[in-house]
Design a protein around this motif. Structure first.
Motif, PDB file in Angstrom:
ATOM      1  N   UNK B   1       6.363   9.152 -25.300  1.00 12.50           N
ATOM      2  CA  UNK B   1       5.763   8.785 -26.588  1.00 12.50           C
ATOM      3  C   UNK B   1       4.437   9.526 -26.742  1.00 12.50           C
ATOM      4  N   UNK B   2       4.184   9.993 -27.944  1.00 14.07           N
ATOM      5  CA  UNK B   2       3.005  10.796 -28.188  1.00 14.07           C
ATOM      6  C   UNK B   2       2.262  10.320 -29.437  1.00 14.07           C
ATOM      7  N   UNK B   3       0.996  10.730 -29.516  1.00  8.98           N
ATOM      8  CA  UNK B   3       0.162  10.458 -30.691  1.00  8.98           C
ATOM      9  C   UNK B   3      -0.205  11.780 -31.340  1.00  8.98           C
ATOM     10  N   UNK B  35      11.245   9.124 -33.923  1.00 11.68           N
ATOM     11  CA  UNK B  35      11.219   7.682 -34.152  1.00 11.68           C
ATOM     12  C   UNK B  35       9.828   7.141 -33.833  1.00 11.68           C
ATOM     13  N   UNK B  36       9.358   6.240 -34.685  1.00  8.24           N
ATOM     14  CA  UNK B  36       8.043   5.661 -34.446  1.00  8.24           C
ATOM     15  C   UNK B  36       7.455   5.114 -35.719  1.00  8.24           C
ATOM     16  N   UNK B  37       6.126   5.241 -35.846  1.00  6.17           N
ATOM     17  CA  UNK B  37       5.432   4.788 -37.054  1.00  6.17           C
ATOM     18  C   UNK B  37       4.370   5.796 -37.449  1.00  6.17           C
ATOM     19  N   UNK B  39       0.657   5.654 -39.495  1.00  5.74           N
ATOM     20  CA  UNK B  39      -0.370   4.820 -40.124  1.00  5.74           C
ATOM     21  C   UNK B  39      -1.248   5.698 -41.008  1.00  5.74           C
ATOM     22  N   UNK B 104       7.529   2.937 -41.009  1.00  4.02           N
ATOM     23  CA  UNK B 104       8.425   3.374 -39.931  1.00  4.02           C
ATOM     24  C   UNK B 104       8.925   4.806 -40.125  1.00  4.02           C
ATOM     25  N   UNK B 105       9.229   5.455 -38.997  1.00  7.92           N
ATOM     26  CA  UNK B 105       9.846   6.795 -38.973  1.00  7.92           C
ATOM     27  C   UNK B 105      11.160   6.674 -38.210  1.00  7.92           C
ATOM     28  N   UNK B 106      12.240   7.199 -38.785  1.00 10.34           N
ATOM     29  CA  UNK B 106      13.517   7.266 -38.067  1.00 10.34           C
ATOM     30  C   UNK B 106      14.150   8.619 -38.348  1.00 10.34           C
ATOM     31  N   UNK B 135      -1.984   8.955 -38.657  1.00  9.02           N
ATOM     32  CA  UNK B 135      -1.710   8.853 -37.216  1.00  9.02           C
ATOM     33  C   UNK B 135      -0.225   8.587 -36.988  1.00  9.02           C
ATOM     34  N   UNK B 137       2.661   7.843 -34.278  1.00  6.13           N
ATOM     35  CA  UNK B 137       2.950   7.419 -32.910  1.00  6.13           C
ATOM     36  C   UNK B 137       4.465   7.405 -32.771  1.00  6.13           C
ATOM     37  N   UNK B 138       4.984   8.209 -31.856  1.00  4.90           N
ATOM     38  CA  UNK B 138       6.446   8.240 -31.759  1.00  4.90           C
ATOM     39  C   UNK B 138       6.934   9.110 -30.621  1.00  4.90           C
ATOM     40  N   UNK B 139       8.238   9.284 -30.628  1.00  2.40           N
ATOM     41  CA  UNK B 139       8.857  10.069 -29.559  1.00  2.40           C
ATOM     42  C   UNK B 139       9.988  10.904 -30.138  1.00  2.40           C
TER      43      UNK B 139
END
Lengths: 139, 139, 139
Positions: B1-3, B35-37, B39, B104-106, B135, B137-139
């Motif tokens: 997981x990365x930022x 996948x992640x979010x 902000x 959300x991100x998918x 920002x 945050x996901x992978x």
């Protein structure tokens, strides 16, 4: 990437805005996160988290007065009043504002704008102890 | 997981809604998060982030008119007016809306509904340059 | 740290608050996250996510009545009315409340206060099926 969780206790003494910007930054410092986000969540339904202008106290007083007029204590249609006339307005003011805010962190610092501060917005008259949950996600 | 962190600059020319959906997606693309979010956080106290209907411009105009009436510029009890009559209403409109949204991100795409767009809601009359912190945050 | 994504479908039958606290917790259970956050995001512009008092139904009824009065259906300046008189008010009520909430998780449990519940706030009269995206980030 790591998660760091902490809680604040904010003692309020009547309606108004109580700044917690420094306390939030100190939790981010403890988390030792250089980059990420911090989520500030208040565990109550009669106060709010808001980000507001933190330089001029008159701005905060005008904001408080606006909410007094927008959600008056004496609305004749309120039926939920077992805890007093400021009970139902406190829930409505909470719904009109926010329960959580997620703020970016870069180089170890919360990335607020020049005039932004983080506040607990208390909607009850009586003194309360408010729990704020602070979650830092970062690396 | 990365930022992955990035900033947008949004130039506004008066009150109203300015869509930034495409710019937010482009930052998510750069982050290469599947996948992640994400902000979205605006670093000001006189404009907001809102998610709004993005198909029909009349919906946005009605929204703007509602806020003009809910928080009028000429309220006689405002004392914070050093920057003009649109100064205090801009802070109140910001508190009534939002400073951040987490989406959300998918499969690499922000998961907005069919009619949702992300907007900066400008509350000042004069042109401004607004900083929006994004920002992922996901992978 | 991991990301777990899921969706809820919430069937509404008219204006009002529909609690989803249990469904959100069940998604966190499936994610097997002990510590982190869960972001609840509704993919529509005519309903909201709110955190509200979940003990006394009269509080919810008073809240609904407040919004009926604050954003009336018959405002004469609305031009966006192709879907009926509850169309434009639904967008405004959504902007005045929230599209997402981010809630902390500790020891596998969402950290709501004693009286807090998570609700979909439906602003349309007709029955709808509402999609809520639930993203758990944790470890």
């Amino acid at each position: 990437m790591r998660i760091y969780q902490d809680q604040l206790e904010v003692r309020t003494h009547g309606k108004g805005l109580y700044e917690i910007t420094g306390e939030v930054q100190s939790r981010v410092d403890r988390a030792r996160a250089q980059n990420g986000t911090v989520t500030v969540f208040v565990q109550h339904t009669s106060c709010s988290i808001v980000i507001m202008e933190n330089a001029d106290p008159t701005a905060r007083r005008d904001l408080e007065e606006f909410f007094e007029r927008l959600v008056p204590e004496d609305a004749d249609y309120f039926t939920h009043d077992s805890e007093g006339s400021d009970d139902m307005p406190s829930h409505i003011r909470m719904v009109l504002t926010r329960t959580s805010e997620t703020i970016p962190i870069m180089d170890g610092k919360i990335q607020l704008g020049t005039w932004q501060g983080i506040f607990v917005f208390e909607h009850r008259r009586a003194p309360h102890s408010r729990r704020v949950f602070v979650t830092t996600i970062g690396e």
